[in-house]
Enzyme design. Sequence first.
Site, PDB file in Angstrom:
ATOM      1  N   LYS A   1       0.853  -1.188   0.000  1.00 32.67           N
ATOM      2  CA  LYS A   1       0.000   0.000   0.000  1.00 32.67           C
ATOM      3  C   LYS A   1       0.887   1.235   0.000  1.00 32.67           C
ATOM      4  CE  LYS A   1      -4.285   1.220   2.370  1.00 32.67           C
ATOM      5  NZ  LYS A   1      -4.931   1.158   3.687  1.00 32.67           N
TER       6      LYS A   1
HETATM    7  C1  E4P Z   1      -8.197   1.606   3.952  1.00 28.98           C
HETATM    8  O1  E4P Z   1      -7.479   1.209   3.075  1.00 28.98           O
HETATM    9  C2  E4P Z   1      -8.110   2.966   4.517  1.00 28.98           C
HETATM   10  O2  E4P Z   1      -6.870   3.165   5.113  1.00 28.98           O
HETATM   11  C3  E4P Z   1      -9.240   3.147   5.488  1.00 28.98           C
HETATM   12  O3  E4P Z   1     -10.435   2.700   4.877  1.00 28.98           O
HETATM   13  C4  E4P Z   1      -9.389   4.553   6.007  1.00 28.98           C
HETATM   14  O4  E4P Z   1     -10.577   4.618   6.760  1.00 28.98           O
HETATM   15  P1  E4P Z   1     -10.911   5.791   7.783  1.00 28.98           P
HETATM   16  O5  E4P Z   1     -11.184   7.029   7.001  1.00 28.98           O
HETATM   17  O6  E4P Z   1     -12.128   5.304   8.500  1.00 28.98           O
HETATM   18  O7  E4P Z   1      -9.711   5.947   8.672  1.00 28.98           O
END
Ligand code: E4P
Length: 218
Positions: A87
Amino acid sequence: MKFFIDTANLKDIQEANELGILDGVTTNPSLMAKEGITGKDNIEKHYQKICEIVQGDVSAEVISTDYEGIVKEGTHLASLAENIVVKVPMIKDGVKAIRHFTDNGIATNCTLVFSSAQAILAAKAGATYVSPFIGRIDDTNWDGMELIKEMAEIYAIQGFETQILAASIRSSRHIVEAAKNGADVCTCPLSAILGMLKHPLTDNGLAQFLADYKKGNG
Ligand code: E4P
């Protein structure tokens, strides 16, 4: 549409996996910290534990923000398990690194995407997944779903193969809307997945069926 769970909590991952609908996992440094997982070794061991539970893609986020650092860290993360997806944040060096990973057969998830312009760059670099953050866009009084819709239209017109991974999902309604607007994947907390089960007419109907059965069968 694929279902990923957005957590580093092993119990939640196990529970979603046992439902038989789980295609993968996304994590981020905040989710790791929430579980109290700190230190490089512990974080890497935790990724391996997740990969033992889930067969599908597991996103592991890099901390580096420079090209060399992202490439080194991402290559190491990818070596931890076959189903690790690296990622990478949507920044200039991140896009360069995604191109490197693509050219070297390493799957990527381009994260922190908030515009179609960013989504086009991620697709051009060959990202496996691109993660638009729906809930965080909604929090700013814009419509996160409009972004999913526009990205899906652009990717279809241009023939991009990058999968749209709707992230920052807050509710089961978000999941339905993401599916309707063309997301390939939804990554959600367990509560949003379980929320999809709920309907009062289901509960009332089942209670009635069981009561009627009991009347006739003691
Ligand atoms: C996933 O890949 C993201 O990091 C995550 O969905 C972020 O979510 P949040 O906005 O609830 O922190």
